[in-house]
Design a protein around this motif. Structure first.
Motif, PDB file in Angstrom:
ATOM      1  N   PHE A  89      -5.128  -9.081  18.850  1.00  0.00           N
ATOM      2  CA  PHE A  89      -6.299  -8.872  19.635  1.00  0.00           C
ATOM      3  C   PHE A  89      -7.210 -10.143  19.853  1.00  0.00           C
ATOM      4  CE2 PHE A  89      -5.084  -4.429  18.769  1.00  0.00           C
ATOM      5  CZ  PHE A  89      -5.163  -3.765  19.820  1.00  0.00           C
ATOM      6  N   LYS A  90      -6.851 -10.996  19.187  1.00  0.00           N
ATOM      7  CA  LYS A  90      -7.734 -12.467  19.395  1.00  0.00           C
ATOM      8  C   LYS A  90      -8.836 -12.428  19.014  1.00  0.00           C
ATOM      9  CE  LYS A  90      -3.788 -13.661  22.827  1.00  0.00           C
ATOM     10  NZ  LYS A  90      -3.009 -12.427  22.419  1.00  0.00           N
ATOM     11  N   PHE A 295      -3.459 -17.613  24.083  1.00  0.00           N
ATOM     12  CA  PHE A 295      -3.333 -16.719  25.037  1.00  0.00           C
ATOM     13  C   PHE A 295      -2.123 -17.256  26.019  1.00  0.00           C
ATOM     14  CE2 PHE A 295      -7.924 -16.498  24.018  1.00  0.00           C
ATOM     15  CZ  PHE A 295      -8.026 -15.068  24.037  1.00  0.00           C
ATOM     16  N   GLU A 298      -2.207 -19.863  29.226  1.00  0.00           N
ATOM     17  CA  GLU A 298      -3.600 -20.709  29.557  1.00  0.00           C
ATOM     18  C   GLU A 298      -3.576 -21.700  28.589  1.00  0.00           C
ATOM     19  OE1 GLU A 298      -7.015 -18.763  28.567  1.00  0.00           O
ATOM     20  OE2 GLU A 298      -6.663 -17.019  30.208  1.00  0.00           O
TER      21      GLU A 298
ATOM     22  N   GLY B 359     -13.734  -6.792  17.381  1.00  0.00           N
ATOM     23  CA  GLY B 359     -12.822  -6.196  18.188  1.00  0.00           C
ATOM     24  C   GLY B 359     -13.272  -5.882  19.695  1.00  0.00           C
ATOM     25  N   MET B 362     -13.551  -8.494  22.176  1.00  0.00           N
ATOM     26  CA  MET B 362     -12.115  -8.726  22.903  1.00  0.00           C
ATOM     27  C   MET B 362     -11.955  -7.832  23.876  1.00  0.00           C
ATOM     28  SD  MET B 362     -11.706 -11.414  21.954  1.00  0.00           S
ATOM     29  CE  MET B 362     -10.426 -11.910  23.046  1.00  0.00           C
ATOM     30  N   TRP B 365     -13.757  -8.495  26.822  1.00  0.00           N
ATOM     31  CA  TRP B 365     -13.234  -9.798  27.535  1.00  0.00           C
ATOM     32  C   TRP B 365     -12.038  -9.361  28.103  1.00  0.00           C
ATOM     33  CZ3 TRP B 365      -8.549 -12.801  27.367  1.00  0.00           C
ATOM     34  CH2 TRP B 365      -8.836 -13.961  27.680  1.00  0.00           C
ATOM     35  N   PHE B 366     -11.068  -8.501  27.629  1.00  0.00           N
ATOM     36  CA  PHE B 366     -10.068  -8.144  28.464  1.00  0.00           C
ATOM     37  C   PHE B 366     -10.195  -7.473  29.724  1.00  0.00           C
ATOM     38  CE2 PHE B 366      -7.412  -8.519  24.424  1.00  0.00           C
ATOM     39  CZ  PHE B 366      -6.563  -9.341  24.850  1.00  0.00           C
TER      40      PHE B 366
END
Lengths: 299, 377
Positions: A89-90, A295, A298, B359, B362, B365-366
């Motif tokens: 999930f970065k 990602f 990118e 979490g 993110m 962000w997505f």
């Protein structure tokens, strides 16, 4: 003179291996995840949870080797949190790792209360059988740690698998172009690191002791991180640094100095790490892509 | 996404942004509390009882609410200590060490100098704490700016050097009793406690000041300092050139450099101020809470501060709110302990908040990414 003699006595040098064991294990783990580009300041929490899992497994089954297995799996489970949240999930690696450290501290005390009804020291559990070498008593995990050093070196530097890990840590998008699954490798490296940190925990709780004490890792995960940097992200370098730091700990506990307080000797590993990181003696350069989530598509 | 961009947008969308941020924060806390019920159930307790105790113990009464503010005070400061360098693109994990050296300096000045009037002794001790913390921030700042040493690692190392220097060596060197602590500070170095205000000469004249005259109330002056710091920090960040430079370096350091901003100067400055703020947290604990510098005084406040800053979105006022929330969790945890529920559940919930905030960030962000994609297609 006496002090100097004590400092370099053979028993002290030999016993350093005992203090160095958790540092070697966790630092080797750290080499794997950092080489793949993931920063891991959660070694501390993974080690702590491993220490608890080892005592639980050993006490439950009466077999300390099952305890070692529990520690390994315990470290893995904690590493899984870091891997899923940060690699898949970065999310930010530093933030999540900080959370893991807090989580480990809280969870182990909570589990002690729920499972054993105590909050300071757990009931005793069977410890690993001691091994005598050169008149010194060791627990088997010390030899496991030493044996893993050449293995880690071989995997990282002599196999295609290791080459891929290193390329991902330096230039993930280039690795991706060559068809390497960046996040898969990172995921696996974080898991390896967790398993090794878990083993380091087992060394503390059922190797050198036979119970779990709250917050018993006492910053060793961070010293392992320091050893990894001092060893310049190389398994053999990390091994040497871990030995040096283990030796510093042994000195501070077993040798009394007239002029230098032992507390200050224990600060030496941290000071050395800062000096090396700042490049005052032989600059330590981290993998280029460290700490940055990858990602696809990118750069 | 960044502050530099949001400053350009009109107040209307700024307000909506604020609501979204607040919504995400509240949602993360709710999810953390929900997952926390699993741990309460596993302990064989009722979640309703546990959360009722948490509520009673934190904001159930006026006194507990004030004690929540007392618990929040050091967290607000360590939250600032993370947030300010974060604006400049740095991760200050060193709040713990900066708090320790600050607390030690304050505790030392507090017991070492005798016969000083309060009006000199207190500021002297506080300044000593801020200076010590600032030095502990300056070192990683210098190493980052001129040597490129990763601040996460150097600040972690400095945390442990601080532990060895203060809790181990410093206390051993000066302690008089069996307790792992410095000698108790002089009466003249103590921070004013709210509970004593009603009996003080001038402040006692303020109407309704006796609402603070509650036995067991531990709130002290440092909370006021925290609020003042929040205002100053907000002004510094968003209304001054220095603040603009800090945000510009954090946004894009090479662009800022091109625009004539010295990124090394900015990095060092942000770390020094951060260290001084964490030092203030230590000063409050030593001069207001414990009246000494003692082992265990840090209680992971530096690390919890990271969570507070994260939840408060690195905004001074957000951090005050997040600090109060985390302070409430700690304070309410005591009540849980009283009714026989492991208070470590609170620590677990705090860690869960970190996971979910990180979490959800993110997820947001997505979603944003997907919407952008939808717009271009």
């Amino acid at each position: 003179m006496d002090t100097l003699f004590q400092m370099f006595s053979l028993p002290l040098l030999l016993i350093s291996f005992r203090y160095a064991t958790p540092l070697i294990l966790a630092a080797l783990g750290g080499v794997f995840n950092e080489r793949s580009g993931v920063i891991n300041i959660a070694l501390e929490g993974m080690m702590l949870f491993g220490a608890f899992a080892a005592v639980y497994g050993s006490g439950l089954t009466g077999n300390p080797w099952i305890g070692v297995l529990y520690a390994l799996v315990g470290g893995l489970v904690f590493a899984l949190i870091l891997a899923v949240v940060c690699v898949t999930f970065k999310a930010d690696q530093i933030v999540v790792a900080t959370g893991i450290n807090i989580f480990a501290s809280g969870l182990t005390i909570y589990l002690m209360q729920v499972l054993f009804g105590v909050s300071g020291t757990s009931p005793r559990a069977p410890r690993l059988p001691p091994v005598r070498v050169l008149g010194m008593r060791y627990n088997p995990l010390t030899f496991v740690a030493i044996a893993l050093v050449p293995v880690a070196w071989f995997v990282l530097f002599k196999t295609p698998w290791g080459l891929r890990i290193r390329s991902i840590g330096e230039h993930p998008s280039a690795a991706d172009t060559l068809g390497i699954n960046v996040n898969k490798y990172r995921f696996i490296c974080v898991l390896i690191s967790g398993a090794l940190a878990g083993l380091a925990g087992a060394h503390l709780s059922i190797g050198e002791y036979s119970a779990f004490v709250r917050d018993m890792s006492q910053g060793r995960g961070f010293i392992a991180l320091a050893a990894m940097i001092f060893g310049k992200w190389h398994p053999i370098g990390a091994f040497g640094a871990a030995l040096l730091f283990g030796y510093a700990e042994a000195i501070s506990i077993r040798v009394s100095f007239a002029y230098i307080p032992s507390e200050l000797i224990r600060a030496i590993p941290y000071v050395l790490t800062i000096i090396v990181l700042a490049g005052f003696i032989g600059k330590a350069i981290p993998p280029k892509a460290i700490g940055k989530p990858y990602f696809k598509g990118e750069d | 996404m960044s502050d530099l961009q949001t400053t350009k947008t009109d107040t209307g969308s700024k307000f909506i942004n604020l609501l979204i941020e607040l919504g995400f924060a509240l949602f993360s806390i709710l999810v953390a509390l929900l997952v926390g019920t699993v741990f309460i159930l596993l302990a064989g307790e009722s979640p309703l009882d546990a959360y009722h105790a948490l509520y009673i113990g934190s904001i159930g009464s006026w006194r507990e609410f004030l004690n929540t503010l007392w618990r929040a005070t050091p967290l607000i400061f360590t939250g600032f200590a993370l947030a300010l360098p974060f604006k400049a693109g740095l991760f200050n994990i060193g709040g713990e060490g900066q708090l320790l050296v600050g607390g030690f300096a304050a505790g030392f000045v507090g017991f070492y100098f005798t016969g000083l009037p309060s009006i000199i002794h207190v500021p002297l001790a506080i300044l000593a704490a801020m200076a010590a913390g600032a030095i502990w921030g300056l070192i990683p700042g210098l190493l980052k700016a001129y040597k490129g040493a990763h601040e996460v690692i150097t600040t972690i190392m400095l945390n442990y050097i601080a532990i060895q220097l203060t809790i181990r060596y410093g206390i051993d060197r000066f302690r008089t009793g069996g307790r792992q602590a410095l000698p108790t500070i002089e009466e003249s170095a103590r921070l004013v406690r709210f509970v004593d205000m009603a009996e003080m000469p001038i402040i006692g004249q303020i109407p309704l000041i006796d609402v603070f005259a509650l036995p067991g109330l531990r709130l002290h002056l440092n909370f006021i300092l925290a609020l003042i710091s929040a205002a100053v920090l907000w002004y510094l960040l968003f209304k001054t050139t220095v603040g603009y430079e800090i945000r510009a370096v954090g946004f894009n350091s090479s662009a800022a450099e091109y625009g004539g901003i010295s990124s090394s100067k900015t990095i060092i400055l942000s770390m020094v101020i951060a260290g001084a703020l964490a030092g203030l947290a230590g000063a409050g604990e030593a001069l207001g809470t414990h009246h000494t510098f003692m082992s265990g005084m840090d209680a992971d406040l530096g690390f919890t501060g990271i969570a507070v800053a994260l939840l408060g979105r690195n905004h001074p006022f957000g951090i005050v709110l997040a600090g109060i929330l985390f302070g409430g969790l700690t304070q309410g945890g005591l009540e849980m302990q009283f009714v026989g529920i492991p208070s470590e559940i609170v620590t677990i919930i705090q860690a869960l908040v970190i996971f979910f905030v990180a979490g959800l960030q993110m997820l947001k962000w997505f979603l944003l990414k997907r919407r952008e994609k939808g717009e271009t297609e």
